[in-house]
Design a protein around this motif. Structure first.
Motif, PDB file in Angstrom:
ATOM      1  N   ALA A 113      10.506   8.260   0.540  1.00 56.60           N
ATOM      2  CA  ALA A 113       9.682   7.624  -0.492  1.00 56.60           C
ATOM      3  C   ALA A 113      10.418   7.527  -1.831  1.00 56.60           C
ATOM      4  CB  ALA A 113       8.371   8.393  -0.670  1.00 56.60           C
ATOM      5  N   TRP A 114      11.206   8.573  -2.145  1.00 54.89           N
ATOM      6  CA  TRP A 114      11.839   8.644  -3.464  1.00 54.89           C
ATOM      7  C   TRP A 114      13.235   8.038  -3.487  1.00 54.89           C
ATOM      8  CZ3 TRP A 114       8.895   9.752  -7.451  1.00 54.89           C
ATOM      9  CH2 TRP A 114       7.683  10.395  -7.183  1.00 54.89           C
ATOM     10  N   TYR A 150      -1.585  18.316  -6.347  1.00 55.48           N
ATOM     11  CA  TYR A 150      -0.923  17.011  -6.507  1.00 55.48           C
ATOM     12  C   TYR A 150      -0.504  16.808  -7.948  1.00 55.48           C
ATOM     13  CZ  TYR A 150       0.283  12.547  -4.512  1.00 55.48           C
ATOM     14  OH  TYR A 150       1.000  11.485  -3.998  1.00 55.48           O
ATOM     15  N   ALA A 174       0.820  -1.218   0.000  1.00 55.52           N
ATOM     16  CA  ALA A 174       0.000   0.000   0.000  1.00 55.52           C
ATOM     17  C   ALA A 174       0.852   1.266   0.000  1.00 55.52           C
ATOM     18  CB  ALA A 174      -0.954  -0.013   1.177  1.00 55.52           C
ATOM     19  N   GLY A 175       2.044   1.155  -0.579  1.00 59.61           N
ATOM     20  CA  GLY A 175       2.854   2.337  -0.813  1.00 59.61           C
ATOM     21  C   GLY A 175       3.483   2.932   0.437  1.00 59.61           C
ATOM     22  N   SER A 176       4.251   3.987   0.209  1.00 55.93           N
ATOM     23  CA  SER A 176       4.813   4.726   1.340  1.00 55.93           C
ATOM     24  C   SER A 176       3.695   5.406   2.121  1.00 55.93           C
ATOM     25  CB  SER A 176       5.820   5.769   0.850  1.00 55.93           C
ATOM     26  OG  SER A 176       6.993   5.130   0.415  1.00 55.93           O
ATOM     27  N   THR A 177       2.543   5.562   1.492  1.00 59.93           N
ATOM     28  CA  THR A 177       1.379   6.098   2.210  1.00 59.93           C
ATOM     29  C   THR A 177       1.122   5.242   3.449  1.00 59.93           C
ATOM     30  OG1 THR A 177       0.427   6.958   0.182  1.00 59.93           O
ATOM     31  CG2 THR A 177      -1.113   6.493   1.983  1.00 59.93           C
ATOM     32  N   HIS A 206       8.332   1.066  -5.633  1.00 58.03           N
ATOM     33  CA  HIS A 206       7.773   1.301  -6.976  1.00 58.03           C
ATOM     34  C   HIS A 206       8.187   2.641  -7.550  1.00 58.03           C
ATOM     35  CE1 HIS A 206       4.521   4.310  -6.129  1.00 58.03           C
ATOM     36  NE2 HIS A 206       4.616   3.822  -4.916  1.00 58.03           N
ATOM     37  N   TYR A 219      10.821  16.249  -2.331  1.00 59.43           N
ATOM     38  CA  TYR A 219      10.208  15.871  -3.597  1.00 59.43           C
ATOM     39  C   TYR A 219      11.116  16.236  -4.783  1.00 59.43           C
ATOM     40  CZ  TYR A 219       6.669  15.371  -7.171  1.00 59.43           C
ATOM     41  OH  TYR A 219       5.975  14.961  -8.275  1.00 59.43           O
ATOM     42  N   SER A 230       0.112  11.854   3.191  1.00 59.97           N
ATOM     43  CA  SER A 230      -0.066  10.575   3.884  1.00 59.97           C
ATOM     44  C   SER A 230       0.429  10.644   5.326  1.00 59.97           C
ATOM     45  CB  SER A 230       0.679   9.457   3.150  1.00 59.97           C
ATOM     46  OG  SER A 230       2.057   9.733   3.060  1.00 59.97           O
ATOM     47  N   ASP A 240      10.784   9.791   5.932  1.00 58.55           N
ATOM     48  CA  ASP A 240      10.005   9.446   4.744  1.00 58.55           C
ATOM     49  C   ASP A 240      10.959   9.602   3.555  1.00 58.55           C
ATOM     50  OD1 ASP A 240       8.457   9.289   2.495  1.00 58.55           O
ATOM     51  OD2 ASP A 240       7.063  10.890   3.051  1.00 58.55           O
TER      52      ASP A 240
HETATM   53  C1  LIG Z   1       7.390  12.319  -0.013  1.00 56.52           C
HETATM   54  C2  LIG Z   1       6.362  11.283  -0.283  1.00 56.52           C
HETATM   55  N1  LIG Z   1       6.013  10.426   0.688  1.00 56.52           N
HETATM   56  C3  LIG Z   1       5.092   9.461   0.500  1.00 56.52           C
HETATM   57  C4  LIG Z   1       4.468   9.325  -0.732  1.00 56.52           C
HETATM   58  C5  LIG Z   1       3.441   8.247  -0.898  1.00 56.52           C
HETATM   59  O1  LIG Z   1       3.992   7.227  -1.652  1.00 56.52           O
HETATM   60  P1  LIG Z   1       3.096   6.063  -2.307  1.00 56.52           P
HETATM   61  O2  LIG Z   1       2.576   6.622  -3.589  1.00 56.52           O
HETATM   62  O3  LIG Z   1       4.090   4.961  -2.489  1.00 56.52           O
HETATM   63  O4  LIG Z   1       2.019   5.714  -1.365  1.00 56.52           O
HETATM   64  C6  LIG Z   1       4.795  10.194  -1.777  1.00 56.52           C
HETATM   65  C7  LIG Z   1       4.120  10.045  -3.086  1.00 56.52           C
HETATM   66  O5  LIG Z   1       4.389  10.690  -4.038  1.00 56.52           O
HETATM   67  C8  LIG Z   1       5.753  11.206  -1.552  1.00 56.52           C
HETATM   68  O6  LIG Z   1       6.082  12.081  -2.515  1.00 56.52           O
END
Ligand SMILES: Cc1ncc(COP(=O)(O)O)c(C=O)c1O
Length: 483
Positions: free
Chosen positions: A205-206, A436, A96-99, A233, A179, A125, A203
């Motif tokens: 994520a990237w 977004y 379910a992503g970094s979310t 991903h 970002y 998130s 976090d």
């Molecule tokens: C800084 C950051 N954290 C978390 C997320 C969430 O990542 P995910 O899309 O894998 O849930 C994003 C998504 O773009 C992000 O830019």
């Protein structure tokens, strides 16, 4: 080990170091051979004569990659290998992503009502993670680079001062890299957090590729952070939604991390996403340095080439991670949205574009020729949309200075009403509204709605940007806390 015949579905033979991948390859081979009659979910039963190819490759983790009773052994082994690669004590794979990872980490610290030091340029998130966990934010802000209008990392003294002013804070949360690929001194942040006796949670994520080449900054765990979340991903070649949560257990308890992770993760993770995270980890372990080196060279060449174009600039320098390509357009007069439309038409969708910036995402899947080809298409698109050079404007996402009236959780659950925009100014927002990408809230639950925030959101919308999560994306009305 018995040598298996080469499998074209696993061209690098990653299965030998990726148990989940091996299980997925075996299960899907059996399904493709029509050797399965599952009397279990998923309801498509591996057949493609109903909804068609859209379910091809879908294998449940529990009951597909292994029996429901034994799949946890497979999971633990693959996650152990990832923990080892990143030098962590604990790891979980998320579908379910970094979310989800961010929200799990918010649930893994402190108690409802406690404060956390956290950067306001956070992804939405994590803000919703504060709602779930009932944590109260103490905001720190990054410096804004006056030349690019983009955020740098958060300075260590900003976090040190916040910790000194809020000695009961239970953790520091930072988004790093930002970002746009700018980085902060994570080792410095870890030192001040640990001096104050609290964990540093990042976090990232990237940044799943960081730390895997000598020219890249170390990843957060190597820099001393207690936990990091990263999207497999995004920077790695894993399935959409695949993410890793990694932690050290000196300041964070493994059992609490597990509880927090499970609280909001599905009970039915798909084996294809899980196996792709495992495969991406095995790929990094085997060939990460070579692949990252190729990417670094490709991006360096693209930065150089783009800089030769009159009016174009790129983010560069020691504060920017070397695989990020952030293209600045103000000097060309070209509008980023038009440039984006032209490159989408050429079959090259990018991650983000606004008036002054285009952000493509080259990854370790791209070779130098592909990145060079993209740069030429971008240059051509810029050339076709040139105008008078303009002053850059700093995006609202980076400059927002919120006045927090209520904790995010209190505002989220408070009785609310919908009012016209003019009447919303001076009221407390019940909703989260974020352009977004980048998904950084300009308004968050509990924050005072100011004319500046409404104007900034309207400017984004008027310029063709997407206003996400607002109950009324036209921005004619806002949801505010009653009273
Ligand atoms: C800084 C950051 N954290 C978390 C997320 C969430 O990542 P995910 O899309 O894998 O849930 C994003 C998504 O773009 C992000 O830019």
């Amino acid at each position: 080990m018995t040598e298996l015949p080469a499998d074209p579905r696993d061209p690098r033979g990653l299965r030998h170091d990726a148990p989940m991948l091996a299980a997925w390859l075996d299960f899907t081979r059996q399904a493709e051979a029509d050797d399965l009659l599952p009397m279990s979910v998923p309801g498509h039963k591996q057949r493609q004569d109903l909804v068609g190819a859209v379910v091809a490759g879908d294998a449940p983790f529990y009951g597909g990659l292994d029996t429901i009773k034994h799949a946890d052994n497979l999971r633990v082994e693959s996650e152990r290998r990832a923990a080892e690669l990143w030098g962590a004590d604990w790891c979980r794979f998320s579908v379910a992503g970094s979310t989800h990872g961010n929200q799990a980490l918010a649930l893994a610290v402190g108690q409802p009502g406690q404060e956390v030091i956290i950067n306001r340029t956070l992804h939405r998130s994590l803000l919703l993670g504060l709602v779930l966990a009932g944590l109260r934010p103490v905001w720190v802000r990054p410096d804004i680079d006056p030349v690019s209008g983009l955020p740098a990392g958060v300075a260590v003294p900003a976090v040190r001062d916040a910790l000194a002013a809020h000695p009961d804070a239970c953790a520091v949360f930072l988004g790093d890299p930002t970002y746009v690929g700018t980085i902060s001194d994570l080792a410095g942040h870890a030192a001040v957090a640990h001096e104050a006796g609290v964990p540093l949670i990042v976090d990232a994520a990237w940044a799943a590729h960081l730390g895997f080449h000598p020219e890249l900054p170390p990843h957060a765990i190597a820099a001393g952070a207690d936990a990091m979340v990263t999207s497999a991903h995004k920077a790695l070649p894993a399935y959409t939604q695949g993410a890793l949560v990694l932690a050290r257990t000196e300041r964070l308890a493994a059992a609490r991390l597990d509880r927090a992770f499970e609280a909001t993760h599905t009970t039915s993770p798909t084996g294809s996403i899980m196996a792709s995270i495992d495969a991406a980890r095995a790929l990094l372990a085997a060939d990460g340095e070579w692949l990252c080196g190729r990417l670094i060279r490709g991006v360096a060449a693209a930065r150089k080439r783009l800089r030769e174009v009159p009016g174009v600039d790129v983010l560069d320098g020691p504060g920017v991670e070397p695989t990020k390509l952030v293209v600045l357009l103000a000097g060309t007069g070209a509008h980023g949205n038009r440039v984006e439309a032209a490159i989408i038409a050429a079959g090259m969708p990018v991650e983000m574009a606004d008036r002054d910036t285009v952000v493509p995402i080259p990854t370790i899947a791209d070779d130098e020729d592909q990145i060079a080809r993209f740069a030429e298409v971008l240059i051509d698109a810029i050339g076709r949309h040139r105008g008078a050079p303009r002053q850059l404007t700093v995006a609202a996402s980076w400059t927002v200075e919120p006045q927090t009236v209520l904790a995010p959780r209190e505002a989220f659950f408070a009785p609310n009403e919908t009012v016209p925009a003019a009447a919303a100014i001076g009221r407390v927002s019940a909703e989260l509204i974020a352009p977004y990408p980048p998904g950084v809230p300009v308004l968050a639950p509990g924050e005072l709605i100011t004319a500046a925030a409404v104007d900034a959101l309207r400017e984004v919308a008027a310029d063709g940007g997407r206003i996400a999560y607002a109950a009324d994306p036209s921005l004619h009305t806002f949801q505010v806390v009653v009273g």
